[in-house]
Design a protein around this motif. Sequence first.
Motif, PDB file in Angstrom:
ATOM      1  N   VAL A  95       0.836  -1.205   0.000  1.00 39.45           N
ATOM      2  CA  VAL A  95       0.000   0.000   0.000  1.00 39.45           C
ATOM      3  C   VAL A  95       0.872   1.257   0.000  1.00 39.45           C
ATOM      4  O   VAL A  95       0.600   2.236  -0.711  1.00 39.45           O
ATOM      5  CB  VAL A  95      -0.955  -0.015   1.212  1.00 39.45           C
ATOM      6  CG1 VAL A  95      -1.683   1.317   1.344  1.00 39.45           C
ATOM      7  CG2 VAL A  95      -1.960  -1.148   1.082  1.00 39.45           C
ATOM      8  N   ILE A  96       1.940   1.232   0.814  1.00 38.49           N
ATOM      9  CA  ILE A  96       2.858   2.373   0.862  1.00 38.49           C
ATOM     10  C   ILE A  96       3.467   2.630  -0.509  1.00 38.49           C
ATOM     11  O   ILE A  96       3.567   3.783  -0.959  1.00 38.49           O
ATOM     12  CB  ILE A  96       3.962   2.124   1.902  1.00 38.49           C
ATOM     13  CG1 ILE A  96       3.372   2.146   3.313  1.00 38.49           C
ATOM     14  CG2 ILE A  96       5.066   3.172   1.794  1.00 38.49           C
ATOM     15  CD1 ILE A  96       4.355   1.729   4.391  1.00 38.49           C
ATOM     16  N   ILE A  97       3.854   1.563  -1.208  1.00 35.01           N
ATOM     17  CA  ILE A  97       4.448   1.724  -2.537  1.00 35.01           C
ATOM     18  C   ILE A  97       3.427   2.285  -3.522  1.00 35.01           C
ATOM     19  O   ILE A  97       3.721   3.223  -4.273  1.00 35.01           O
ATOM     20  CB  ILE A  97       4.991   0.373  -3.037  1.00 35.01           C
ATOM     21  CG1 ILE A  97       6.165  -0.084  -2.164  1.00 35.01           C
ATOM     22  CG2 ILE A  97       5.439   0.466  -4.494  1.00 35.01           C
ATOM     23  CD1 ILE A  97       6.624  -1.499  -2.448  1.00 35.01           C
ATOM     24  N   CYS A  98       2.221   1.724  -3.516  1.00 36.16           N
ATOM     25  CA  CYS A  98       1.198   2.156  -4.479  1.00 36.16           C
ATOM     26  C   CYS A  98       0.790   3.612  -4.274  1.00 36.16           C
ATOM     27  O   CYS A  98       0.501   4.324  -5.241  1.00 36.16           O
ATOM     28  CB  CYS A  98      -0.027   1.245  -4.378  1.00 36.16           C
ATOM     29  SG  CYS A  98       0.277  -0.460  -4.868  1.00 36.16           S
ATOM     30  N   ILE A  99       0.771   4.061  -3.029  1.00 34.69           N
ATOM     31  CA  ILE A  99       0.384   5.444  -2.751  1.00 34.69           C
ATOM     32  C   ILE A  99       1.576   6.388  -2.867  1.00 34.69           C
ATOM     33  O   ILE A  99       1.495   7.456  -3.479  1.00 34.69           O
ATOM     34  CB  ILE A  99      -0.241   5.555  -1.339  1.00 34.69           C
ATOM     35  CG1 ILE A  99      -1.541   4.742  -1.264  1.00 34.69           C
ATOM     36  CG2 ILE A  99      -0.515   7.016  -0.984  1.00 34.69           C
ATOM     37  CD1 ILE A  99      -2.157   4.722   0.117  1.00 34.69           C
ATOM     38  N   GLY A 100       2.697   5.985  -2.295  1.00 30.62           N
ATOM     39  CA  GLY A 100       3.827   6.906  -2.190  1.00 30.62           C
ATOM     40  C   GLY A 100       4.592   7.129  -3.471  1.00 30.62           C
ATOM     41  O   GLY A 100       5.049   8.251  -3.733  1.00 30.62           O
ATOM     42  N   LEU A 101       4.755   6.090  -4.299  1.00 25.61           N
ATOM     43  CA  LEU A 101       5.576   6.238  -5.503  1.00 25.61           C
ATOM     44  C   LEU A 101       5.006   7.259  -6.480  1.00 25.61           C
ATOM     45  O   LEU A 101       5.726   8.189  -6.890  1.00 25.61           O
ATOM     46  CB  LEU A 101       5.758   4.875  -6.173  1.00 25.61           C
ATOM     47  CG  LEU A 101       6.661   4.845  -7.402  1.00 25.61           C
ATOM     48  CD1 LEU A 101       8.056   5.313  -7.052  1.00 25.61           C
ATOM     49  CD2 LEU A 101       6.703   3.436  -8.003  1.00 25.61           C
ATOM     50  N   PRO A 102       3.729   7.179  -6.871  1.00 31.31           N
ATOM     51  CA  PRO A 102       3.218   8.213  -7.790  1.00 31.31           C
ATOM     52  C   PRO A 102       3.162   9.597  -7.168  1.00 31.31           C
ATOM     53  O   PRO A 102       3.434  10.592  -7.846  1.00 31.31           O
ATOM     54  CB  PRO A 102       1.814   7.698  -8.157  1.00 31.31           C
ATOM     55  CG  PRO A 102       1.440   6.756  -7.077  1.00 31.31           C
ATOM     56  CD  PRO A 102       2.708   6.133  -6.613  1.00 31.31           C
ATOM     57  N   LEU A 103       2.830   9.667  -5.869  1.00 33.02           N
ATOM     58  CA  LEU A 103       2.782  10.978  -5.216  1.00 33.02           C
ATOM     59  C   LEU A 103       4.171  11.608  -5.130  1.00 33.02           C
ATOM     60  O   LEU A 103       4.313  12.832  -5.278  1.00 33.02           O
ATOM     61  CB  LEU A 103       2.181  10.848  -3.818  1.00 33.02           C
ATOM     62  CG  LEU A 103       0.682  10.551  -3.734  1.00 33.02           C
ATOM     63  CD1 LEU A 103       0.242  10.433  -2.285  1.00 33.02           C
ATOM     64  CD2 LEU A 103      -0.132  11.630  -4.443  1.00 33.02           C
TER      65      LEU A 103
END
Length: 297
Positions: free
Chosen positions: A40-48
């Motif tokens: 979840v951290i990767i999916c949210i944090g990478l594009p942001l």
Amino acid sequence: MEGFSNISTSQDKSYNYSNTTSDCPVRDGVLLIAYVVTCVIICIGLPLTLMAICAVFSLVRNNHVAPIYVINLLISDLIQFCCMIVKVSACEGRTFDTALVYFFGLVASVCFMVCIALERYLVIACPLWYRFKRPVKTSVVVCVLVWVLTLVYLITLVFCSHYKVSGTIFAASLLVPLPLFFCFLGGTLKALSASRVPSDDKRQIVGILVLVLLIYILLFLPTSICLLTTRAGNNSTFRMLSSIFIKLSPLADLTLYVFIRRGTTDKLLASVCHCRMGSNDSRSEGETYANRKDDRI
């Protein structure tokens, strides 16, 4: 080299869940939760983070130093996200390489947090000196030095053959910035009244310093406690929570982009005051209605 790899292994055992087998269902449940949280951290944090880097580039102007440190901070967070992706995908034979690169981004992010706090402190404590000594070239040189010194620091840890020695050095290094953050915040509050910086900039600077201090205490300090304290290090739940907290730090760093935008702190304070006024108005309306009802009775 083996010792540095063992730091990552002891501090984070939540990756590669698909290849982990255990007879303890509780441990499997904790590992699964950590694995899902990491995804979840990767999916949210990478594009942001990618969006924030592009947005901060637009804020960089002549003699505008703070966004340069924030850009480098976000780049170090991007390195951490890439390492998380490699580990979550369970790529065999890349555990050490990923751990080394991950800690490289992690240590660099800590250093750039110190740079941001120091730069904001100098705005208030030494405004005249800061006005004439803040060219963009100087900040670029500082950023290059941070990357180089971080690499030298990690190479030194790599040659520590015993993982306990490497872990102790790394944990002690994580404690060094904490008193600096307190000093920067305390010095800023002390020099706030005598500073000629506009009031909105003062609120913005204090907000950034408080935010950096909270991020470090909540997300980085548990890892240092886990590596330094034997009792906490042997507690699998605390070890897993500290691993999750430190992986949340790139997401928390994104809030710094919000605070470096001019007027953000004022908008937050205005919204909080508006909510309080709204609650007070509703409360007063309720009291008025109750008084009218009592008069009727």
